[in-house]
Design an enzyme around this catalytic site. Structure first.
Site, mmCIF file in Angstrom:
data_model
loop_
_atom_site.group_PDB
_atom_site.id
_atom_site.type_symbol
_atom_site.label_atom_id
_atom_site.label_comp_id
_atom_site.label_asym_id
_atom_site.label_seq_id
_atom_site.Cartn_x
_atom_site.Cartn_y
_atom_site.Cartn_z
ATOM 1 N N GLY A 210 6.160 -6.158 -0.929
ATOM 2 C CA GLY A 210 7.134 -7.206 -0.673
ATOM 3 C C GLY A 210 6.801 -8.497 -1.408
ATOM 4 N N ILE A 211 7.178 -9.613 -0.791
ATOM 5 C CA ILE A 211 6.976 -10.940 -1.368
ATOM 6 C C ILE A 211 5.780 -11.599 -0.705
ATOM 7 C CG2 ILE A 211 8.044 -13.199 -1.732
ATOM 8 C CD1 ILE A 211 10.745 -11.899 -1.264
ATOM 9 N N GLY A 212 4.986 -12.306 -1.476
ATOM 10 C CA GLY A 212 3.955 -13.130 -0.869
ATOM 11 C C GLY A 212 2.603 -12.984 -1.518
ATOM 12 N N ILE A 214 -0.180 -11.782 -0.200
ATOM 13 C CA ILE A 214 -0.880 -10.510 0.047
ATOM 14 C C ILE A 214 -0.452 -9.453 -0.967
ATOM 15 C CG2 ILE A 214 -1.163 -8.594 1.674
ATOM 16 C CD1 ILE A 214 -1.288 -10.665 3.917
ATOM 17 N N GLU A 233 11.829 -1.964 -2.495
ATOM 18 C CA GLU A 233 12.978 -2.827 -2.228
ATOM 19 C C GLU A 233 13.102 -3.900 -3.295
ATOM 20 O OE1 GLU A 233 13.559 -6.228 1.049
ATOM 21 O OE2 GLU A 233 13.518 -4.196 1.865
ATOM 22 N N GLY A 332 13.662 -4.572 4.796
ATOM 23 C CA GLY A 332 13.405 -3.169 4.499
ATOM 24 C C GLY A 332 12.164 -2.619 5.172
#
Length: 431
Positions: A210-212, A214, A233, A332
């Site tokens: 995802g975003i970020g 981490i 996603e 998602g």
């Protein structure tokens, strides 16, 4: 078909009427010029509903002075809409990103007007949705009126990304840079989490991130991996190095072999330039990309998602802080957890720092307070990762789960979690 009419943004928004439901394209696809023109015209509207998921703009239609003119229906409460939702100035509709097109296609949320961004048309008249196909293609097909901002900054991309200019009712030519993802520094905690997660990703895995910070940290530790695939996603800038170096080549995928598949991109110019006319990166609607039955056709899917909190039996809270405080949405999250479960050799990872509120609160808790929404049930949680290690929960009893989770909690909170363990299971915590 009706030929698109080229008008100014101010002329286009005159076709929005009081009481309309207006759906905005997702994320980077938000047509900034059209949204600003609509806001400038706010006094002409009464109770126009603005509906979308992740908004990268400032969401000025949620401000108190817009009351009575606009009402926001959030499918994902982001930074620009979160306060309005929690203060009762906007609504929140729970949904899974992969199923969001059904809300529109099946008439649960009928769309009067869709506001979208497209690339300029080619010589045959086809525009591209560019970096955001997701549910944007769906609202284009469902809306009674489609208004497109034609923006030369939007790349032309491969996948299921084309729409003919004849299928657009009103078109506004306005070139402006796309939203850029802010690059945040990766700290020591994120690096340790990233290293733990990367240890669970084997050569040939099909990854979803995802975003970020981490996900950025995880990507940093994948430089020694080979033949990785992407079915995700979304995709951020952090993957570019692995794509260009060949660590990600999609050679071992069972479907979309040789191709990175996403439903949207969120990054900076280098990522958007990489996507432009690149057949090795393809963008499809979210009801394809996020369908667990599609995801699971690839072997060795590794899905990494963040969370707000995990309790000692493995329930995960990712979208709400409490019963009455929404933080984001499912997005998602559940789609890819289930997709990884369908995948031969698949793994789902919940990755998070061990504490919140500057270290004042543990993210691993004894139990959730009454009414707190659970994003993921205990039956679906595979791995939980913090900076202190990896807790593997599949096949574990409740006692074993609690022990594994306490072992990766922050040391400052382990004693009280052990006490909670002893109250719950009526036995001393194993030494």
């Amino acid at each position: 078909m009706v030929m698109a009419k080229f008008v100014t943004a101010q002329e286009a928004v005159q076709y929005i009427h009081s009481g309309d439901r207006v759906a905005l394209a997702h994320s980077v696809g938000e047509p900034q010029a059209l949204v600003n023109a609509m806001l400038d015209n706010y006094q002409a509207y009464q109770q126009v509903e603005i509906c979308h998921m992740l908004a990268l703009g400032p969401c000025k239609y949620t401000r108190p002075e817009m009351a009575g003119h606009f009402w926001h229906n959030s499918l994902f409460a982001g930074p620009g809409s979160r306060d309005a939702v929690n203060e009762g100035r906007a609504d929140y509709t729970p949904n899974l990103f992969g199923e969001s097109p059904r809300l529109f296609y099946e008439g649960f949320l009928p769309i009067d007007v869709a506001l979208i961004t497209l690339s300029p048309p080619d010589e045959r008249g086809y525009c591209s949705y560019g970096v955001t196909v997701d549910y944007t293609k769906c609202i284009t097909e469902c809306a009674k009126l489609v208004i497109a901002q034609i923006n030369r900054y939007m790349p032309r991309t491969y996948g299921d990304t084309l729409v003919h200019i004849d299928d657009i009712d009103l078109a506004v030519e306005c070139d402006e840079p796309l939203f850029h993802r802010p690059i945040l520094p990766v700290g020591e905690i994120e690096e340790r989490i990233g290293q733990h997660c990367a240890s669970l990703i084997e050569d040939g895995a099909a990854i979803q991130l995802g975003i970020g910070t981490i996900p950025d940290a995880i990507l940093h530790f994948l430089g020694e991996k080979n033949d990785l695939g992407v079915h995700s996603e979304m995709l951020c800038d952090g993957a570019l190095g692995l794509l260009k170096a060949g660590n990600i080549n999609n050679s071992r995928k069972q479907i979309n072999k040789g191709v990175s598949v996403v439903t949207y991109l969120y990054g900076r110019d280098e990522l958007y330039e990489y996507a432009h006319l690149n057949p090795k990166l393809q963008i499809f609607p979210v009801n394809y990309v996020n369908d667990p039955r599609i995801i699971g056709q690839n072997d060795n899917v590794v899905s990494v998602n963040s969370a707000l909190s995990v309790d000692l039996i493995g329930q995960v809270a990712a979208d709400a802080i409490s019963a009455d405080k929404i933080f984001s949405g499912a997005g998602g999250f559940v789609d890819f957890v289930r997709g990884a479960s369908f995948s031969k050799g698949g793994k789902s990872i919940i990755a998070m720092p061990s504490t919140a509120m500057g270290g004042k609160a543990s993210r691993i808790v004894d139990q959730f307070e009454a009414g707190r929404p659970v994003t993921l049930s205990r039956f679906e949680t595979h791995y939980v990762v913090t900076e202190y290690g990896i807790a593997q929960l599949r096949g574990k009893t409740l006692r074993q789960r609690a022990q594994a989770l306490i072992a990766i909690a922050h040391p400052s909170f382990r004693d009280q979690l052990k006490e909670a363990y002893e109250r719950r299971f009526k036995e001393p915590y194993p030494s």
